[in-house]
Design a protein around this motif. Structure first.
Motif, short mmCIF file in Angstrom:
data_model
loop_
_atom_site.label_atom_id
_atom_site.label_comp_id
_atom_site.label_asym_id
_atom_site.label_seq_id
_atom_site.Cartn_x
_atom_site.Cartn_y
_atom_site.Cartn_z
N ARG A 47 68.49 71.29 106.61
CA ARG A 47 67.47 70.24 106.77
C ARG A 47 66.07 70.86 106.82
O ARG A 47 65.09 70.25 106.38
CB ARG A 47 67.75 69.40 108.01
N TYR A 70 70.63 67.23 96.24
CA TYR A 70 71.19 67.36 97.58
C TYR A 70 72.46 66.52 97.71
O TYR A 70 72.45 65.34 97.41
CB TYR A 70 70.13 66.92 98.59
N PRO A 72 74.82 65.46 100.60
CA PRO A 72 74.97 65.54 102.05
C PRO A 72 76.42 65.59 102.47
O PRO A 72 77.33 65.31 101.69
CB PRO A 72 74.32 64.24 102.54
N LEU A 75 77.65 60.34 103.86
CA LEU A 75 76.60 59.34 103.69
C LEU A 75 77.18 58.02 104.15
O LEU A 75 78.16 57.54 103.59
CB LEU A 75 76.17 59.26 102.23
N LEU B 153 68.95 54.29 102.52
CA LEU B 153 70.30 54.81 102.34
C LEU B 153 70.51 56.09 103.13
O LEU B 153 71.52 56.27 103.79
CB LEU B 153 70.56 55.09 100.86
N SER B 154 69.56 56.99 103.05
CA SER B 154 69.69 58.26 103.75
C SER B 154 68.34 58.97 103.81
O SER B 154 67.78 59.34 102.79
CB SER B 154 70.71 59.15 103.03
N ASP B 156 67.77 61.96 104.62
CA ASP B 156 67.86 63.31 104.07
C ASP B 156 67.81 63.30 102.55
O ASP B 156 67.21 64.18 101.93
CB ASP B 156 69.12 64.02 104.57
N LEU B 157 68.46 62.30 101.92
CA LEU B 157 68.38 62.20 100.46
C LEU B 157 66.93 62.00 100.05
O LEU B 157 66.47 62.53 99.05
CB LEU B 157 69.20 61.02 99.94
N ALA B 160 64.98 65.28 100.32
CA ALA B 160 65.33 66.19 99.24
C ALA B 160 64.67 65.78 97.93
O ALA B 160 64.41 66.60 97.07
CB ALA B 160 66.85 66.25 99.07
#
Lengths: 249, 262
Positions: A47, A70, A72, A75, B153-154, B156-157, B160
């Motif tokens: 992260r 990416y 993950p 999800l 949705l995310s 972290d996505l 990125a």
């Protein structure tokens, strides 16, 4: 020039130092695997590398314009959010139907464009995540325990796919994994992490390193031996490392 | 045509439903219902302050709703127990607003109009605010749609892909404050969240993609707004609550219908 270069990273969470003095560079086209027990800071490091967290010390230098694909660990899609595989592949950038089809094919799940994401099996879901990552034409694929929840044949075939993708697209791959036996054999370089970088190098060097053996046990002669003997030795450990069993599975 | 109060009411209700229908999907997907409540309740405090300082009500509502939105946004970044904090802020602001209104010297104002809406009294200026607000919400959602959907949705996505999910969250929060300011005249502070959530929740069962859900939600909100207004005129009931009743009835029919279909 390296794609990603992390220098002297330090990160603390709730007063606890999670990572310290972590250095990492990723060159174009190489496959690097990060291994380490639970709580060793692997996901935190990821992260930090994608910019979701800011290090308390040190810095992460990404090549300007770096495209990250990416994937993950997991999800969760809220059940109130309807989304088809085809629509999901268009996030955040629109792609053509042809490209989407091709990416699904490369990822090993052709013909599921019209299905709801929520209805996919665990393996299909991970492959769709991979397909989406590929559509961004990434310089580096980052996989965070992408095969968690897949059975052994499933994860083995997933990693074969990754290897094929790297061959065809020439992108670098940075991954986190517990599945030492599969991963180590497929990697150019392994980084063993436990709050700091314990050791790193080729799979052979790392599996022979004392720091690695201390973390993952010596009873089986390291992960490469595990790879060869497969399941036979996974349950034989007689020392108190609770993570060892998990790591060997 | 705009001289007819019923036409103005219909246009106001429809415009509000359109804005709420678009944004409501994000409120449902991101579970921000509480968030909507807090912003809407703060609007009552905004009404009180506007009356106290003798400024326009819309301005007061916008400023206080925006302030609440930014405050909540800051809190969610701290990782505190957000729902508890939202409960405190939401009801604290509502109570403070109710008390503050009674302390304004001179006029006793009819607070019901702000708690439950008073769409039959909308002026041309109100209509301009409502449709202007609706246009701004629509334009920003259109422009930021992909980034906000990815962040939803995310996170972290999103990171990125070079999208800052915190920024997407802030934009949504500010838009929510805008919709509250637009909707307070139509359904009132207490029922704004219902107008955000119910049409979106009704649309869920019939949509395969986020975009179709948003469009359906707008349509369902519009039907509820006009249907509710018609019911209110026929049975002489308050308009705001009638609109929500209509929306809730549509939701019930859709839910039962969806279950039977399966």
């Amino acid at each position: 020039m390296s794609l990603i270069c992390a220098q002297n990273l330090e990160f603390a969470h709730g007063g606890q130092t999670v990572l310290h003095a972590v250095n990492l560079t990723l060159a174009p086209g190489e496959i690097v695997t990060i291994v380490g027990p639970n709580g060793s800071g692997k996901s935190t490091l990821f992260r930090l590398l994608i910019g979701a967290l800011q290090p308390h010390k040190g810095q992460v230098i990404r090549k300007p314009g770096l495209r990250i694909g990416y994937v993950p660990q997991k999800l969760h899609i809220d059940p109130t959010l309807p989304i088809t595989v085809g629509r999901f592949l268009n996030l955040p950038q629109r792609v053509s139907v042809g490209d989407a089809r091709q990416a699904l094919e490369i990822a090993g799940v052709p013909g599921i464009r019209d299905q709801q994401m929520a209805q996919l099996s665990g393996g299909q879901f991970q492959r769709v995540l991979l397909a989406r990552a590929l559509l961004g034409k990434p310089d580096v694929l980052m996989l965070d325990e992408a095969t968690q929840g897949l059975d052994q044949p499933g994860s083995a075939s997933f990693y074969r796919q990754i290897d094929a993708v790297r061959r065809d697209m020439g992108c670098a791959v940075l991954m986190i994994s517990h599945e030492l036996h599969v991963v180590m054999s497929a990697s150019d370089r392994v980084i063993c992490l436990n709050g700091h970088v314990c050791c790193e190098g080729t799979p052979e060097v790392v599996s022979a390193a004392p720091a690695y053996r201390e973390l993952f046990g010596t009873g089986t002669g390291g992960a490469l031996a595990l790879y060869r003997h497969d399941h036979d030795h996974a349950h034989d450990h007689d020392h108190p490392h609770t993570h060892t069993h998990e790591a060997a599975e | 045509m705009l001289d007819d109060f019923l036409v103005r009411a219909a246009l106001a209700a429809f415009g509000t439903a359109v804005a709420a229908g678009m944004l409501g999907c994000f409120v449902v997907w991101r579970r921000m219902a509480y968030f909507g409540d807090a912003t809407a309740h703060a609007a009552v405090l905004g009404v009180a302050l506007a009356l106290g300082f003798g400024t326009s009500i819309t301005l007061g509502v916008v400023i206080v709703a925006l302030a609440m939105a930014v405050l909540i946004h800051g809190l969610t970044g701290q990782g505190a127990a957000v729902d508890t904090m939202l409960g405190v802020l939401s009801h604290g602001a509502l109570a403070l607003g109710l008390v503050a209104v009674t302390m304004i010297p001179g006029q006793r104002i009819d607070l019901d109009a702000y708690l439950f809406g008073d769409v039959l009294s909308v002026t041309r200026a109100d209509l301009a605010v409502i449709w202007g607000g609706c246009a701004i919400v629509g334009a920003i959602l259109w422009w930021q749609w992909s980034a906000m959907l990815t962040a939803t949705l995310s996170p972290d996505l999103a990171y990125a892909a070079g999208i800052n999910p915190r920024r997407a969250q802030l934009v949504l929060t500010l838009l929510l404050a805008g919709v509250v300011a637009v909707a307070i005249k139509v359904v009132g502070a207490l029922l704004i969240t219902a107008l955000l959530i119910i049409p979106a929740a009704t649309a869920r069962a019939f949509a395969a993609t986020p975009e179709r859900m948003a469009m359906l939600s707008v349509g369902i909100g519009g039907v509820a707004a006009l249907g509710g207004l018609r019911l209110a005129v026929i049975y002489d009931t308050p308009v705001g609550p009638s609109i929500i009743c209509m929306a809730a009835a549509l939701f019930a029919v859709a839910t039962v219908g969806g279950k039977l279909r399966r």
